[in-house]
Design a protein around this motif. Structure first.
Motif, PDB file in Angstrom:
ATOM      1  N   LYS A  43       0.939  -0.937   0.096  1.00  0.00           N
ATOM      2  CA  LYS A  43      -0.489  -0.488   0.011  1.00  0.00           C
ATOM      3  C   LYS A  43       0.477   1.003  -0.040  1.00  0.00           C
ATOM      4  CE  LYS A  43      -3.464   0.700  -0.336  1.00  0.00           C
ATOM      5  NZ  LYS A  43      -4.539   0.919  -1.098  1.00  0.00           N
ATOM      6  N   ALA A  44       1.941   1.342   0.608  1.00  0.00           N
ATOM      7  CA  ALA A  44       2.830   2.546   0.812  1.00  0.00           C
ATOM      8  C   ALA A  44       3.069   2.417  -0.341  1.00  0.00           C
ATOM      9  CB  ALA A  44       3.873   1.942   1.524  1.00  0.00           C
ATOM     10  N   GLY A  45       3.593   0.850  -1.025  1.00  0.00           N
ATOM     11  CA  GLY A  45       4.185   1.640  -2.325  1.00  0.00           C
ATOM     12  C   GLY A  45       3.466   2.381  -3.483  1.00  0.00           C
ATOM     13  N   MET A 185      16.052   1.188  -2.645  1.00  0.00           N
ATOM     14  CA  MET A 185      15.762   1.797  -1.523  1.00  0.00           C
ATOM     15  C   MET A 185      16.316   1.573  -0.688  1.00  0.00           C
ATOM     16  SD  MET A 185      12.451   1.426  -2.132  1.00  0.00           S
ATOM     17  CE  MET A 185      12.182   0.841  -0.486  1.00  0.00           C
ATOM     18  N   ILE A 186      17.635   0.859  -0.543  1.00  0.00           N
ATOM     19  CA  ILE A 186      18.875   0.516   0.166  1.00  0.00           C
ATOM     20  C   ILE A 186      19.256   2.127   0.833  1.00  0.00           C
ATOM     21  CG2 ILE A 186      20.615  -0.136   1.145  1.00  0.00           C
ATOM     22  CD1 ILE A 186      20.233  -2.417  -1.051  1.00  0.00           C
ATOM     23  N   LYS A 187      19.192   3.005   0.059  1.00  0.00           N
ATOM     24  CA  LYS A 187      19.942   4.405  -0.299  1.00  0.00           C
ATOM     25  C   LYS A 187      18.539   4.983   0.923  1.00  0.00           C
ATOM     26  CE  LYS A 187      22.747   5.351  -3.828  1.00  0.00           C
ATOM     27  NZ  LYS A 187      24.050   6.079  -2.627  1.00  0.00           N
ATOM     28  N   LEU A 188      17.408   4.749   0.526  1.00  0.00           N
ATOM     29  CA  LEU A 188      16.464   4.428   1.531  1.00  0.00           C
ATOM     30  C   LEU A 188      16.905   5.002   2.723  1.00  0.00           C
ATOM     31  CD1 LEU A 188      13.592   5.087  -0.967  1.00  0.00           C
ATOM     32  CD2 LEU A 188      14.915   7.086  -0.177  1.00  0.00           C
ATOM     33  N   GLY A 227      18.177  13.221  -2.458  1.00  0.00           N
ATOM     34  CA  GLY A 227      17.077  12.354  -3.167  1.00  0.00           C
ATOM     35  C   GLY A 227      16.867  12.301  -4.800  1.00  0.00           C
ATOM     36  N   VAL A 228      15.984  13.722  -3.874  1.00  0.00           N
ATOM     37  CA  VAL A 228      14.669  14.053  -5.653  1.00  0.00           C
ATOM     38  C   VAL A 228      15.583  15.073  -6.171  1.00  0.00           C
ATOM     39  CG1 VAL A 228      12.565  15.660  -5.539  1.00  0.00           C
ATOM     40  CG2 VAL A 228      13.075  13.851  -3.365  1.00  0.00           C
ATOM     41  N   VAL A 235      12.783   7.200  -5.697  1.00  0.00           N
ATOM     42  CA  VAL A 235      12.305   6.213  -6.129  1.00  0.00           C
ATOM     43  C   VAL A 235      10.580   6.813  -6.388  1.00  0.00           C
ATOM     44  CG1 VAL A 235      13.703   4.186  -6.028  1.00  0.00           C
ATOM     45  CG2 VAL A 235      11.893   3.864  -4.351  1.00  0.00           C
ATOM     46  N   ALA A 236      10.588   7.443  -5.591  1.00  0.00           N
ATOM     47  CA  ALA A 236       9.047   7.970  -5.238  1.00  0.00           C
ATOM     48  C   ALA A 236       8.655   9.057  -5.917  1.00  0.00           C
ATOM     49  CB  ALA A 236       9.024   8.368  -3.430  1.00  0.00           C
TER      50      ALA A 236
END
Length: 257
Positions: A43-45, A185-188, A227-228, A235-236
């Protein structure tokens, strides 16, 4: 929650904004986000418009429980609990997640880890909970301050390694990652454990709850911006990050202005 007005009131153009109120708002938002991320990674994805693999979902769940632990640390420290107690409670969700991962052998199935390395984080989490909260386990007793500093240093070492040298750090852990999405994802995750570790360190150093929150939110916001807009590893959907950046800047200003 009670705070010292002279220490926690903003000055200048934001004179009537109470950082304790901001802290309560941050606690509520972080707790809600952590619950969604931990309980339903899929759901978060969907919310953040990211397609997740099985390994991604495992990382997201761990991030969610780490964020939940940080929310618990904020709550207990603002309730006047000692730093050791607040930090001890914050590690419990991570301990539960590590036990779950070990029982389901996720480290082998999802990341290719084999041998004792799979259980290092489980052992560390169990030892910290035992040291800070007490347990019937026949483990040696260690000074809580020393244990917390070592725990924060361990988190910082892994967080910095995951963030700036992801492939090398994961190789050192005997883990394999597949593609750019898992790497990012690992960076997050590194961002998550980094902010958690900074909060732990500042709280253990005697900082007030609001000051520790300020440091953690400042680091988290800087990582989101990186990240952005700078490294662009997020990734988001970038639009999903804008509210968190805005809230992070407001919260940081509230605690340090």
């Amino acid at each position: 929650l009670v705070a010292k007005p002279n220490a926690l009131r903003l000055r200048g153009g934001l004179a009537d904004v109470d950082p304790t109120m901001v802290a309560n708002g941050a606690l509520a938002l972080q707790g809600l986000n952590a619950a969604v991320v931990a309980l339903s990674p899929a759901k978060a994805g969907e919310i953040y418009e990211v397609s997740l693999s099985g390994a991604d979902e495992a990382i997201v769940k761990y991030m969610g429980l780490t964020l939940l632990g940080q929310a618990m640390m904020i709550y207990y420290s603002m309730q006047g609990e000692s730093a050791a107690t607040a930090i001890g409670y914050s590690i419990v969700p991570q301990l539960i997640r590590n036990v779950q991962g070990a029982l389901n052998d996720e480290q082998s199935k999802l990341f290719g880890q084999e041998g004792p390395v799979k259980y290092i984080n489980l052992a560390i989490a169990a030892f910290m909970v035992h040291t800070l909260l007490g347990s019937p386990l026949p483990l040696p007793q260690v000074d809580s301050g020393t244990a917390i500093n070592a725990y924060a240093a361990w988190g910082a070492l892994n967080g910095v390694g995951m963030y700036f040298a992801t492939d090398k750090l994961m190789e050192a852990w005997g883990a394999s990652i597949k593609g750019d999405t898992e790497t990012n994802m690992i960076k997050l995750f590194a961002q998550c454990i980094g902010t958690f570790g900074l909060f732990v360190l500042k709280l253990n150093d005697g900082a007030s709850a609001t000051e520790a929150i300020g440091y953690a939110w400042a680091l988290n916001t800087a990582c989101i911006i990186d990240g952005v807009y700078v490294s662009k590893y997020s990734v988001a959907n970038p639009d999903k990050a804008t509210p968190w950046i805005a809230m992070g800047l407001v919260a940081t200003a509230a605690f340090f202005y």
